[in-house]
Design an enzyme around this catalytic site. Structure first.
Site, PDB file in Angstrom:
ATOM      1  N   ARG A  21     -27.370 140.539  48.491  1.00  0.00           N
ATOM      2  CA  ARG A  21     -28.515 141.356  47.355  1.00  0.00           C
ATOM      3  C   ARG A  21     -28.075 142.681  47.351  1.00  0.00           C
ATOM      4  NH1 ARG A  21     -29.541 136.411  47.336  1.00  0.00           N
ATOM      5  NH2 ARG A  21     -31.981 135.603  47.611  1.00  0.00           N
ATOM      6  N   SER A  39     -39.125 136.226  46.973  1.00  0.00           N
ATOM      7  CA  SER A  39     -38.778 136.708  48.637  1.00  0.00           C
ATOM      8  C   SER A  39     -38.942 138.240  48.439  1.00  0.00           C
ATOM      9  CB  SER A  39     -37.157 136.645  48.571  1.00  0.00           C
ATOM     10  OG  SER A  39     -37.085 135.265  48.584  1.00  0.00           O
ATOM     11  N   GLU A  59     -36.601 143.172  49.718  1.00  0.00           N
ATOM     12  CA  GLU A  59     -35.958 142.907  48.672  1.00  0.00           C
ATOM     13  C   GLU A  59     -36.496 143.606  47.516  1.00  0.00           C
ATOM     14  OE1 GLU A  59     -34.117 138.723  48.150  1.00  0.00           O
ATOM     15  OE2 GLU A  59     -35.254 139.225  46.160  1.00  0.00           O
TER      16      GLU A  59
HETATM   17  N1  EPU Z   1     -38.978 129.090  57.159  1.00  0.00           N
HETATM   18  C1  EPU Z   1     -39.745 129.050  57.946  1.00  0.00           C
HETATM   19  N2  EPU Z   1     -41.128 129.550  57.471  1.00  0.00           N
HETATM   20  C2  EPU Z   1     -41.519 130.014  56.092  1.00  0.00           C
HETATM   21  C3  EPU Z   1     -40.295 129.889  55.514  1.00  0.00           C
HETATM   22  C4  EPU Z   1     -39.116 129.471  55.636  1.00  0.00           C
HETATM   23  O1  EPU Z   1     -39.721 128.725  59.120  1.00  0.00           O
HETATM   24  O2  EPU Z   1     -42.481 130.064  55.939  1.00  0.00           O
HETATM   25  C5  EPU Z   1     -37.425 128.708  57.296  1.00  0.00           C
HETATM   26  C6  EPU Z   1     -37.348 127.437  56.854  1.00  0.00           C
HETATM   27  O3  EPU Z   1     -37.684 126.265  57.386  1.00  0.00           O
HETATM   28  C7  EPU Z   1     -35.652 127.309  56.715  1.00  0.00           C
HETATM   29  C8  EPU Z   1     -35.464 128.747  56.508  1.00  0.00           C
HETATM   30  O4  EPU Z   1     -36.408 129.618  57.010  1.00  0.00           O
HETATM   31  O5  EPU Z   1     -35.177 126.920  57.895  1.00  0.00           O
HETATM   32  C9  EPU Z   1     -35.117 129.340  55.326  1.00  0.00           C
HETATM   33  O6  EPU Z   1     -35.971 129.063  54.522  1.00  0.00           O
HETATM   34  P1  EPU Z   1     -35.541 128.586  52.691  1.00  0.00           P
HETATM   35  O7  EPU Z   1     -34.646 127.777  52.576  1.00  0.00           O
HETATM   36  O8  EPU Z   1     -37.096 128.462  52.030  1.00  0.00           O
HETATM   37  O9  EPU Z   1     -35.140 129.909  52.264  1.00  0.00           O
HETATM   38  P2  EPU Z   1     -35.171 131.632  52.502  1.00  0.00           P
HETATM   39  O10 EPU Z   1     -34.351 132.322  53.403  1.00  0.00           O
HETATM   40  O11 EPU Z   1     -36.551 131.835  52.833  1.00  0.00           O
HETATM   41  C10 EPU Z   1     -33.361 132.372  50.679  1.00  0.00           C
HETATM   42  C11 EPU Z   1     -33.547 133.346  49.370  1.00  0.00           C
HETATM   43  C12 EPU Z   1     -34.086 132.458  48.482  1.00  0.00           C
HETATM   44  C13 EPU Z   1     -33.389 131.457  48.023  1.00  0.00           C
HETATM   45  C14 EPU Z   1     -33.628 130.406  49.339  1.00  0.00           C
HETATM   46  C15 EPU Z   1     -32.884 129.044  49.120  1.00  0.00           C
HETATM   47  C16 EPU Z   1     -33.435 135.567  50.285  1.00  0.00           C
HETATM   48  C17 EPU Z   1     -34.301 136.874  50.595  1.00  0.00           C
HETATM   49  N3  EPU Z   1     -34.001 134.631  49.838  1.00  0.00           N
HETATM   50  O12 EPU Z   1     -34.889 132.112  51.116  1.00  0.00           O
HETATM   51  O13 EPU Z   1     -33.792 133.306  47.337  1.00  0.00           O
HETATM   52  O14 EPU Z   1     -34.025 130.649  47.007  1.00  0.00           O
HETATM   53  O15 EPU Z   1     -32.736 131.244  50.320  1.00  0.00           O
HETATM   54  O16 EPU Z   1     -31.426 129.416  49.062  1.00  0.00           O
HETATM   55  O17 EPU Z   1     -32.297 135.499  50.651  1.00  0.00           O
HETATM   56  C18 EPU Z   1     -35.729 133.813  45.934  1.00  0.00           C
HETATM   57  O18 EPU Z   1     -36.293 133.954  46.836  1.00  0.00           O
HETATM   58  O19 EPU Z   1     -36.195 133.898  44.798  1.00  0.00           O
HETATM   59  C19 EPU Z   1     -34.273 133.615  46.142  1.00  0.00           C
HETATM   60  C20 EPU Z   1     -33.783 133.499  45.019  1.00  0.00           C
END
Ligand code: EPU
Length: 337
Positions: A163, A237, A333
């Protein structure tokens, strides 16, 4: 060209915040942008380059000029099994992904349905499901705002990281991006090992997905977790996932054995901010008219009529709670303006 004074940005930010700018200018070509730069006076400063407003939080009126690119069009050059796709910065990112998948140009499918436009993709290094747009970017063309001169940067010069790019650091407010060239391939190499892509494919009884099926799966996962800005204002995010030192990680992992994490390198580990926020009890909760989405704690939402200040207060409260509980500093972000 559009040139409007005292303009409400309500329809131009997905958080649905009602804030104004002193001047709003939209240009549709490089030549129009150069005309705009030539006509701007010191009274029009500061300038803010805005895409589709899907990654900003407006906390007050903007006393300056918002510039928006409506430069459209994508041209493809085929070189063997490589496609070089040069897109105008005002193209909607997901339209580009859809076009690639439909044409059999592979590489962007995991980035399906990420909101925003082509210009912002190159500033923000958008990423999802194990792919970042830096893996595809070959060249970024821009106009230097101080001189109106055209410049072109290769991928290395943009210093991409999670990012991050030079456009967010030392080049901030220096250039307006006009075109981005992406490298795609006619050979499909699926990336399935991130998040719940494989589970979702299994649910659909798909063992070897096509790019179209992979795009559909990514879209369905995103839609199931993320609120629709039409019904509940949000900017996806809200925070970046924090990267911590290995020692700090080991100590947390001993306390919270179920904590999810991603290896970064030998001495760093990335921890999902959504998990940290959920552990602090914020998932689904509200503070005033701002809240935390009930299905994904990384997403802050406008419960209806929230001001940017209310969302900012929620953001600051969450940062403090995560700091107190985990000794981790979260960073937004989204651009807070
Ligand atoms: N999790 C929780 N509680 C929550 C949300 C997430 O425990 O409320 C845990 C999930 O269970 C999982 C981990 O956190 O083990 C990661 O969650 P998730 O796969 O939903 O992804 P994220 O890390 O929250 C990132 C990106 C997103 C992207 C996803 C999938 C960042 C800031 N965000 O989110 O980026 O879609 O991974 O690759 O890096 C977006 O948000 O628009 C984006 C493009």
């Amino acid at each position: 060209m559009k040139d409007i004074r005292n303009y409400s940005l309500l329809r131009h930010n997905t958080f649905g915040i009602d804030a104004c700018c002193r001047r709003y200018i939209e240009y549709s070509s490089v030549e129009e942008l150069q005309q705009v730069i030539a006509m701007l006076s010191p009274a029009d400063q500061p300038l803010f380059m805005m895409g589709s407003g899907s990654n900003i939080l407006l906390t007050q009126d903007f006393e300056g000029t918002v510039l928006h690119s409506a430069i459209k069009g994508c041209e493809a050059t085929v070189c063997g099994d490589t496609i070089l796709l040069r897109c105008g910065s005002g193209e909607v990112w997901d339209d580009v992904v859809a076009r690639c998948v439909a044409n059999g140009w592979y590489g962007a499918e995991n980035l399906s349905l990420i909101p925003g436009e082509v210009g912002a993709s190159a500033v923000q290094n958008i990423g999802a499901y194990g792919v970042e747009v830096k893996d595809l970017i070959v060249k970024v063309e821009a106009i230097e705002l101080a001189t109106g001169k055209g410049v072109s940067f290769d991928n290395g010069e943009c210093a991409y990281a999670y990012r991050q790019s030079r456009f967010k650091k030392e080049w901030k407010d220096k250039y307006a991006i006009t075109h981005v060239t992406y490298r795609l391939s006619t050979t499909f190499t699926p990336h399935l090992d991130y998040g719940n892509i494989r589970t979702e494919l299994e649910n659909r009884h798909i063992t070897a997905p096509t790019a179209k099926q992979l795009r559909e799966v990514v879209i369905s996962i995103r839609q199931s977790k993320l609120p629709d800005p039409q019904t509940e204002g949000n900017a996806g995010s809200f925070f970046m996932n924090p990267v911590v030192g290995r020692e700090h990680f080991e100590e947390l992992a001993a306390r919270y054995p179920s904590m999810p994490f991603y290896e970064v390198d030998a001495s760093h580990v990335k921890i999902p901010a959504g998990w940290l926020i959920e552990q602090c009890g914020w998932k689904g909760r509200s503070l005033g008219r701002a809240g935390v989405h009930s299905k994904q704690a990384l997403v802050l939402v406008n419960r209806g009529g929230a001001t940017g200040q209310e969302v900012l207060q929620l953001c600051e409260t969450i940062i403090a709670d995560v700091r107190n509980k985990f000794a981790i500093e979260l960073h937004p972000e989204v651009y807070v303006i």
